[in-house]
Scaffold this active site. Structure first.
Site, PDB file in Angstrom:
ATOM      1  CB  CYS A   1     -31.880  55.835  45.137  1.00 11.25           C
ATOM      2  SG  CYS A   1     -31.044  56.624  45.118  1.00 11.25           S
TER       3      CYS A   1
ATOM      4  CG  HIS B   1     -31.492  51.539  45.483  1.00  9.56           C
ATOM      5  ND1 HIS B   1     -32.284  51.706  44.367  1.00  9.56           N
ATOM      6  CD2 HIS B   1     -30.912  52.455  44.875  1.00  9.56           C
ATOM      7  CE1 HIS B   1     -31.578  52.434  43.535  1.00  9.56           C
ATOM      8  NE2 HIS B   1     -31.166  53.335  43.968  1.00  9.56           N
TER       9      HIS B   1
ATOM     10  CD  GLU C   1     -34.809  49.573  44.503  1.00 11.84           C
ATOM     11  OE1 GLU C   1     -34.989  49.687  46.057  1.00 11.84           O
ATOM     12  OE2 GLU C   1     -34.314  49.735  43.360  1.00 11.84           O
TER      13      GLU C   1
HETATM   14  N1  GLN Z   1     -28.216  60.429  42.240  1.00 11.77           N
HETATM   15  C1  GLN Z   1     -29.365  59.996  41.878  1.00 11.77           C
HETATM   16  C2  GLN Z   1     -30.373  61.843  42.253  1.00 11.77           C
HETATM   17  O1  GLN Z   1     -29.844  62.377  42.433  1.00 11.77           O
HETATM   18  C3  GLN Z   1     -30.631  59.397  42.719  1.00 11.77           C
HETATM   19  C4  GLN Z   1     -29.714  57.485  41.962  1.00 11.77           C
HETATM   20  C5  GLN Z   1     -30.498  56.887  42.395  1.00 11.77           C
HETATM   21  O2  GLN Z   1     -31.646  57.198  42.266  1.00 11.77           O
HETATM   22  N2  GLN Z   1     -29.881  55.787  42.788  1.00 11.77           N
HETATM   23  O3  GLN Z   1     -31.408  61.812  41.540  1.00 11.77           O
END
Ligand code: GLN
Length: 205
Positions: free
Chosen positions: A86, A181, A183
């Site tokens: 992410c 994610h 995890e």
């Molecule tokens: N929206 C977040 C970002 O721009 C990422 C979200 C996440 O890691 N769950 O970093």
């Protein structure tokens, strides 16, 4: 002497911000020697690095003020296996779309990643994904204000896409990135895939 398969090389989790504790827990459960990495000298001791989810613009600022941005870039250049989830995927992307002004990534994967790519209605969702490198069954994936890969350069290989074709998992050399994610689920095949890479690199030659 113990065989290489009985030795667990140390694996770091970048612990500046975000859900690094969950990654430490998963890696430890999988038998890795998982350690937090916050300082450049801690990076020298690990054979792989996970960059967690969180907020990429904050992670960017903290990595610069902790003096971590350049050491992480150098480690990536030297071939350290790195897995970003992410916000971690955003940090590994060569190009960021919809970043905050001045936002930078570590880079390494030849992609443009769009932050917060799913509007507010679908900011979070779960879906089963086909991931050919992981085999069957499909992987249950959790997306939270997730990025997608907007464009894929020649060096990067897509590992999985949504039904509409948008790429949500990629790899390039020793770098792996997912929009979602693992995890936060009970399916740790991406962590295992990463740990296999870490062992292969650590014990080569
Ligand atoms: N929206 C977040 C970002 O721009 C990422 C979200 C996440 O890691 N769950 O970093």
């Amino acid at each position: 002497m113990a065989g290489s398969d009985t030795i667990a090389p140390p694996v770091g989790v970048l612990a500046l911000q975000g859900d690094f504790r969950e990654h430490l827990r998963v890696l430890t459960m999988l038998g890795a020697r998982a350690v937090s990495v916050r300082r450049p000298e801690e990076l020298d001791d690990v054979s792989g690095l996970v960059i967690p989810g969180g907020e990429s613009s904050v992670m960017d600022k903290l990595s610069r003020s902790f003096g971590m941005a350049e050491p992480v870039r150098a480690a990536i250049d030297e071939g350290l296996p790195v897995y970003g989830t992410c916000a971690g995927l955003i940090m590994l992307a060569d190009r960021i779309v919809d970043g905050i002004p001045g936002q930078r990534s570590f880079g390494g994967i030849d992609i443009a990643v769009r932050r917060n790519a799913f509007g507010p209605q679908t900011a979070s969702f779960e879906v089963d994904l086909d991931v050919p490198v992981l085999g069957d069954p499909p992987l249950h994936a959790v997306f939270i204000r997730a990025p997608v890969v907007d464009s894929l350069g020649r060096e990067a290989t897509p590992l999985s896409a949504l039904d509409d074709g948008r790429v949500v998992a990629v790899e390039q050399g020793n770098l792996i990135g997912t929009s979602f994610h693992p995890e936060m689920t009970n399916d740790y095949r991406f962590h295992r895939y990463f740990l296999d890479r870490v062992r292969r690199v650590a014990f080569r030659g």
